[in-house]
Design a protein around this motif. Structure first.
Motif, PDB file in Angstrom:
ATOM      1  N   PHE A  38      37.754 -32.164 -36.647  1.00  0.00           N
ATOM      2  CA  PHE A  38      37.964 -31.697 -35.276  1.00  0.00           C
ATOM      3  C   PHE A  38      39.421 -31.825 -34.841  1.00  0.00           C
ATOM      4  O   PHE A  38      39.982 -30.934 -34.200  1.00  0.00           O
ATOM      5  CB  PHE A  38      37.052 -32.473 -34.318  1.00  0.00           C
ATOM      6  CG  PHE A  38      37.116 -32.000 -32.897  1.00  0.00           C
ATOM      7  CD1 PHE A  38      36.525 -30.798 -32.530  1.00  0.00           C
ATOM      8  CD2 PHE A  38      37.778 -32.741 -31.925  1.00  0.00           C
ATOM      9  CE1 PHE A  38      36.586 -30.354 -31.225  1.00  0.00           C
ATOM     10  CE2 PHE A  38      37.841 -32.293 -30.614  1.00  0.00           C
ATOM     11  CZ  PHE A  38      37.245 -31.094 -30.262  1.00  0.00           C
ATOM     12  N   SER A  39      40.054 -32.938 -35.225  1.00  0.00           N
ATOM     13  CA  SER A  39      41.438 -33.141 -34.790  1.00  0.00           C
ATOM     14  C   SER A  39      42.374 -32.097 -35.401  1.00  0.00           C
ATOM     15  O   SER A  39      43.391 -31.752 -34.813  1.00  0.00           O
ATOM     16  CB  SER A  39      41.907 -34.543 -35.158  1.00  0.00           C
ATOM     17  OG  SER A  39      41.753 -34.747 -36.541  1.00  0.00           O
ATOM     18  N   GLU A  67      41.400 -28.999 -36.121  1.00  0.00           N
ATOM     19  CA  GLU A  67      41.088 -27.756 -35.410  1.00  0.00           C
ATOM     20  C   GLU A  67      41.980 -27.641 -34.171  1.00  0.00           C
ATOM     21  O   GLU A  67      42.479 -26.561 -33.846  1.00  0.00           O
ATOM     22  CB  GLU A  67      39.612 -27.798 -35.022  1.00  0.00           C
ATOM     23  CG  GLU A  67      39.091 -26.533 -34.397  1.00  0.00           C
ATOM     24  CD  GLU A  67      37.646 -26.719 -33.938  1.00  0.00           C
ATOM     25  OE1 GLU A  67      36.876 -27.412 -34.630  1.00  0.00           O
ATOM     26  OE2 GLU A  67      37.314 -26.173 -32.875  1.00  0.00           O
ATOM     27  N   ILE A  68      42.193 -28.769 -33.518  1.00  0.00           N
ATOM     28  CA  ILE A  68      43.006 -28.770 -32.306  1.00  0.00           C
ATOM     29  C   ILE A  68      44.448 -28.403 -32.629  1.00  0.00           C
ATOM     30  O   ILE A  68      45.119 -27.715 -31.878  1.00  0.00           O
ATOM     31  CB  ILE A  68      42.944 -30.159 -31.644  1.00  0.00           C
ATOM     32  CG1 ILE A  68      41.539 -30.390 -31.111  1.00  0.00           C
ATOM     33  CG2 ILE A  68      43.959 -30.293 -30.541  1.00  0.00           C
ATOM     34  CD1 ILE A  68      41.178 -31.824 -30.995  1.00  0.00           C
ATOM     35  N   LEU A 109      40.779 -37.512 -29.782  1.00  0.00           N
ATOM     36  CA  LEU A 109      41.191 -36.840 -31.015  1.00  0.00           C
ATOM     37  C   LEU A 109      42.244 -35.776 -30.735  1.00  0.00           C
ATOM     38  O   LEU A 109      42.627 -35.028 -31.622  1.00  0.00           O
ATOM     39  CB  LEU A 109      39.978 -36.210 -31.703  1.00  0.00           C
ATOM     40  CG  LEU A 109      38.995 -37.232 -32.304  1.00  0.00           C
ATOM     41  CD1 LEU A 109      37.697 -36.565 -32.689  1.00  0.00           C
ATOM     42  CD2 LEU A 109      39.613 -37.911 -33.515  1.00  0.00           C
ATOM     43  N   GLY A 110      42.675 -35.696 -29.483  1.00  0.00           N
ATOM     44  CA  GLY A 110      43.811 -34.845 -29.166  1.00  0.00           C
ATOM     45  C   GLY A 110      43.483 -33.550 -28.458  1.00  0.00           C
ATOM     46  O   GLY A 110      44.370 -32.724 -28.246  1.00  0.00           O
ATOM     47  N   ALA A 111      42.230 -33.349 -28.089  1.00  0.00           N
ATOM     48  CA  ALA A 111      41.856 -32.061 -27.511  1.00  0.00           C
ATOM     49  C   ALA A 111      42.312 -31.949 -26.058  1.00  0.00           C
ATOM     50  O   ALA A 111      42.133 -32.866 -25.277  1.00  0.00           O
ATOM     51  CB  ALA A 111      40.346 -31.879 -27.579  1.00  0.00           C
ATOM     52  N   PRO A 112      42.938 -30.814 -25.691  1.00  0.00           N
ATOM     53  CA  PRO A 112      43.227 -30.571 -24.282  1.00  0.00           C
ATOM     54  C   PRO A 112      41.923 -30.236 -23.548  1.00  0.00           C
ATOM     55  O   PRO A 112      40.915 -29.920 -24.178  1.00  0.00           O
ATOM     56  CB  PRO A 112      44.164 -29.364 -24.308  1.00  0.00           C
ATOM     57  CG  PRO A 112      43.894 -28.697 -25.606  1.00  0.00           C
ATOM     58  CD  PRO A 112      43.379 -29.729 -26.552  1.00  0.00           C
ATOM     59  N   ARG A 170      39.793 -27.155 -24.403  1.00  0.00           N
ATOM     60  CA  ARG A 170      39.110 -27.143 -25.687  1.00  0.00           C
ATOM     61  C   ARG A 170      37.901 -28.080 -25.693  1.00  0.00           C
ATOM     62  O   ARG A 170      36.914 -27.837 -26.375  1.00  0.00           O
ATOM     63  CB  ARG A 170      40.067 -27.507 -26.821  1.00  0.00           C
ATOM     64  CG  ARG A 170      39.500 -27.108 -28.175  1.00  0.00           C
ATOM     65  CD  ARG A 170      40.332 -27.602 -29.302  1.00  0.00           C
ATOM     66  NE  ARG A 170      41.521 -26.802 -29.527  1.00  0.00           N
ATOM     67  CZ  ARG A 170      41.551 -25.745 -30.353  1.00  0.00           C
ATOM     68  NH1 ARG A 170      40.473 -25.355 -30.969  1.00  0.00           N
ATOM     69  NH2 ARG A 170      42.672 -25.103 -30.545  1.00  0.00           N
ATOM     70  N   ARG A 202      34.509 -26.529 -26.954  1.00  0.00           N
ATOM     71  CA  ARG A 202      33.881 -26.981 -28.194  1.00  0.00           C
ATOM     72  C   ARG A 202      32.782 -28.004 -27.991  1.00  0.00           C
ATOM     73  O   ARG A 202      31.920 -28.168 -28.843  1.00  0.00           O
ATOM     74  CB  ARG A 202      34.949 -27.561 -29.131  1.00  0.00           C
ATOM     75  CG  ARG A 202      35.833 -26.538 -29.754  1.00  0.00           C
ATOM     76  CD  ARG A 202      35.050 -25.679 -30.743  1.00  0.00           C
ATOM     77  NE  ARG A 202      34.977 -26.307 -32.047  1.00  0.00           N
ATOM     78  CZ  ARG A 202      33.964 -26.146 -32.883  1.00  0.00           C
ATOM     79  NH1 ARG A 202      32.948 -25.395 -32.539  1.00  0.00           N
ATOM     80  NH2 ARG A 202      33.962 -26.738 -34.048  1.00  0.00           N
TER      81      ARG A 202
END
Lengths: 370, 306
Positions: A101-102, A104-105, B209-212, B215, B219
């Motif tokens: 997932f990380s 994908e970002i 995990l870094g997602a804005p 997202r 997701r």
């Protein structure tokens, strides 16, 4: 894999309204260490972890990761990855999508992601399981997927919030070894939150014992166990017999205590408290159950305690003998199993001897209530 | 007896189980399926005065359906352009209302579902209380707001934004606002229901995990909320395509809603078969559209019931 970086907490205070969750914490965690925060629930250890991961702004003080102040840096921008107590895997994504997932970002292609996910799956011994859904895996497997997902983000610091608490005993013990091995392999800093002293002692390079928002002691497992700094640390980590009394005489790191119920006892002042005890002070002496040995009945002196056998508990490798000293003082003694039994001695008075180095004295204070 | 039926009766006891089954059957068969079948039957018959019903002239015909497409026989135009236009405009408008409602309600539902505290109850209550008021009164209230000398125009011209009042009603803004507002709860609550059960740790994990934020929604939250979203969208679409009160009250004089045509045929022209045919076309088209959308977004029928 990225190398581990140090984490420093400087004069960290975290308040929720009037409640102080963390009080003036100062911790230096070395890069690449396995560091545990150990304490009962509600002691503020999870709060510290959330502050390090960025979900919570400290009320005062600084958090430095790799020497950089993290003030105002959001959780998605910090070089940390957090493993949640309930793992928080994404139930609708396949295992490999979870792990990658990380990436994908960051915009990695499906091919790259799949490749990296497969590498990590191999590392956690789950080859070929990438196309399953998390719900199709067992508890221990899910656990490992959560670790792989966090490692895939290539963090410099991995934060673990009691990740083993949902597993059964056997698996928990197995995962301890596994976690430690993974940590050594990837070489990054692990910060581990637990209320289980066994977990903390077996895995950690260094442990911080916490009580009610305060860090009582920081040290390696042996130091915490053998040379506790506070009555709380002494009674929370492992089992301990506590003898209360008044200091009668101090000489160097030796102290003679007039105990309330067990006569005069000689003990070693714990390193953190050398010079802090003086005549007439209230004191506590801690002697671990395994530090006692049986002595000839009737022997007396400042490192002997006599008590009556009340009950015996057979644990396999040791016998736990519950004894009653003068005035109903309960004493627990663990003796290695040499094939003997103490059942026949019930009601008899026996004399116990201890090595003064193993009797730790410190000013009286709060015990762990458990 | 099939197994699920036996299990059902065992679980609830034979007596209560049979009562429940009977009620559900009465509800679906007696109140929905049979009347609809009778409408279907009507739609294939010519419009006859009562004495001739069941007589020799009462034969099945496609006349009523032809009328929607080609208009009256010997008419001046090749197609029934007016009715067809109304039909497609109704569908497009219903889709627009649904999308608009989704965009508006998703953030509200997300907020309600993922925030803790007593103020959430207050907010939910504030959403519900306006619905104690009759639908027609609510529509008229919107008329007061959007009318030519209404609240909005007074404010806008007063603030100097417009020189002359803007006709929100003739331009159908009032209609869309009214339709959107009428079904807000039906969109919010299914989504809220699902999002409330989403473990907040998953959102934090994605962030960690870094997602804005967008997202995380794309997701994690939206895939999870999909059953709620699809059930909300289905209801809002069906109900706005079939709405009557809001178009009657808030629609501009020239813009008809397809349901108004159906209403006119039943009521004003007393042409039940024609009205039934229009209603059947609307129903079938809406169902097909919903099924198509479900297929497109990979939603199962079972998810709708969640």
């Amino acid at each position: 894999m990225s190398a581990g970086v140090g984490v420093d907490l400087e004069n960290l205070w975290i308040r929720f309204g009037d409640f102080v969750a963390v009080r003036d914490a100062n911790v230096n965690i070395k890069g690449g260490d396995f560091f545990s925060f150990l304490g009962p629930s509600g002691c503020g250890k999870t709060t510290i972890l959330r502050a390090v991961s960025g979900f919570l702004e400290p009320s005062e003080g600084n958090i430095l990761i790799g020497g950089k102040n993290m003030k105002g840096v959001g959780p998605n921008k910090r070089p940390t990855a957090l493993i949640f107590q309930n793992l928080a895997l994404f139930p609708l994504m396949k295992v490999w999508e979870n792990i990658a997932f990380s990436m994908e970002i960051k915009g990695a292609s499906a091919g790259e992601r799949r490749k990296r996910a497969d590498e990590l799956l191999e590392m956690i011994a789950l080859e070929g399981q990438g196309d399953k859904l998390p719900s199709e895996l067992s508890g221990g497997q899910r656990q490992r997927v959560a670790i792989a997902r966090a490692l895939c983000a290539e963090p410099h610091v991995l934060l673990l919030d009691e990740p083993l608490s949902a597993l059964d005993l056997k698996l928990r013990q197995h995962m301890r070894t596994e976690l430690r091995e993974i940590q050594k392999r990837v070489g990054i800093t692990f910060i581990y939150i637990t209320h289980d002293q066994g977990e903390a002692l077996t895995m950690s390079d260094s442990i911080a014992v916490m009580r009610a928002g305060v860090i009582d002691q920081i040290g390696d497992g042996k130091t915490i166990y053998n040379d506790p700094a506070t009555p709380f640390a002494a009674s929370f980590v492992g089992e301990n017999n506590v003898f209360r009394g008044k200091v009668k005489q101090v000489s160097g790191d030796r102290v003679l205590v007039q105990s309330n119920r067990s006569g005069e006892l000689l003990a070693r002042v714990s390193t953190a408290n050398v010079g802090k005890m003086k005549e007439g002070d209230s004191a506590m002496i801690f002697i671990r159950p395994e530090a006692f040995e049986l002595a000839r009945t009737g022997t007396e002196g400042d490192h002997y305690v006599s008590a009556r056998v009340v009950n015996e508990e057979f644990e396999g490798n040791v016998f736990n003998i519950f004894m009653e000293g003068d005035g109903g003082k309960e004493i627990k003694v663990s003796l290695p199993n040499h094939g003997q039994s103490f059942d026949s001695h019930k009601g008899e008075t026996m004399t116990l001897r201890y090595d003064v180095r193993n009797a730790v004295a410190m000013p009286a204070g709060v015990l762990a209530t458990e | 007896m099939p197994r699920f039926l036996k299990d059902f009766l065992n679980r609830n006891g034979t007596g209560p189980g049979l009562v429940m089954l009977g009620l559900v059957l009465f509800w679906t068969v007696g109140l929905i399926i049979l009347p609809q079948l009778s409408m279907l039957d009507f739609s294939f018959r010519p419009n006859l005065p009562p004495p001739e019903m069941g007589g020799p002239k009462d034969v099945y015909t496609l006349e009523n359906y032809k009328y929607l497409v080609y208009g009256p026989e010997g008419g001046s135009q090749a197609y029934n352009a007016v009715d067809l236009m109304v039909f497609f405009r109704t569908l497009v408008a219903a889709v627009c209302v649904t999308v608009f409602n989704l965009v508006l309600c998703y953030p509200i539902a997300y907020y309600l579902g993922q925030t803790k505290g007593n103020h959430i109850r207050v907010l939910a209550l504030m959403l519900i209380i306006p619905y104690w008021i009759n639908e027609i009164l609510r529509a008229f209230a919107l008329r007061i707001i959007f009318g030519e000398t209404g609240v909005l125009n007074t404010i806008l011209t007063g603030a100097g934004l417009f020189d002359t009042p803007f006709d929100f009603i003739r331009n159908d803004y009032a209609l869309y606002a009214g339709l959107g507002y009428a079904y807000i709860l039906l969109m919010i609550f299914p989504i809220y229901n699902v999002i409330e059960s989403l473990d907040h740790n998953q959102i934090e994990a994605a962030r960690d995990l870094g997602a804005p934020w967008w997202r995380i929604h794309w997701r994690v939250v939206i895939p999870y909320a999909k059953p709620g979203i699809s059930s909300g969208c289905t209801m809002v679409f069906m109900l706005s395509a079939g709405a009557l009160a809001a178009p009657q009250i808030l629609g501009g004089p020239s813009s008809l809603w397809f349901t108004q045509l159906i209403y006119q045929q039943f009521n004003d022209s007393s042409d039940w078969p024609q009205g039934a045919a229009y209603a059947v076309v609307l129903l079938v088209t809406c169902v097909l559209l919903v099924l198509g959308a479900m297929r497109l977004f990979k939603v199962n029928m079972g998810d709708i019931g969640k």
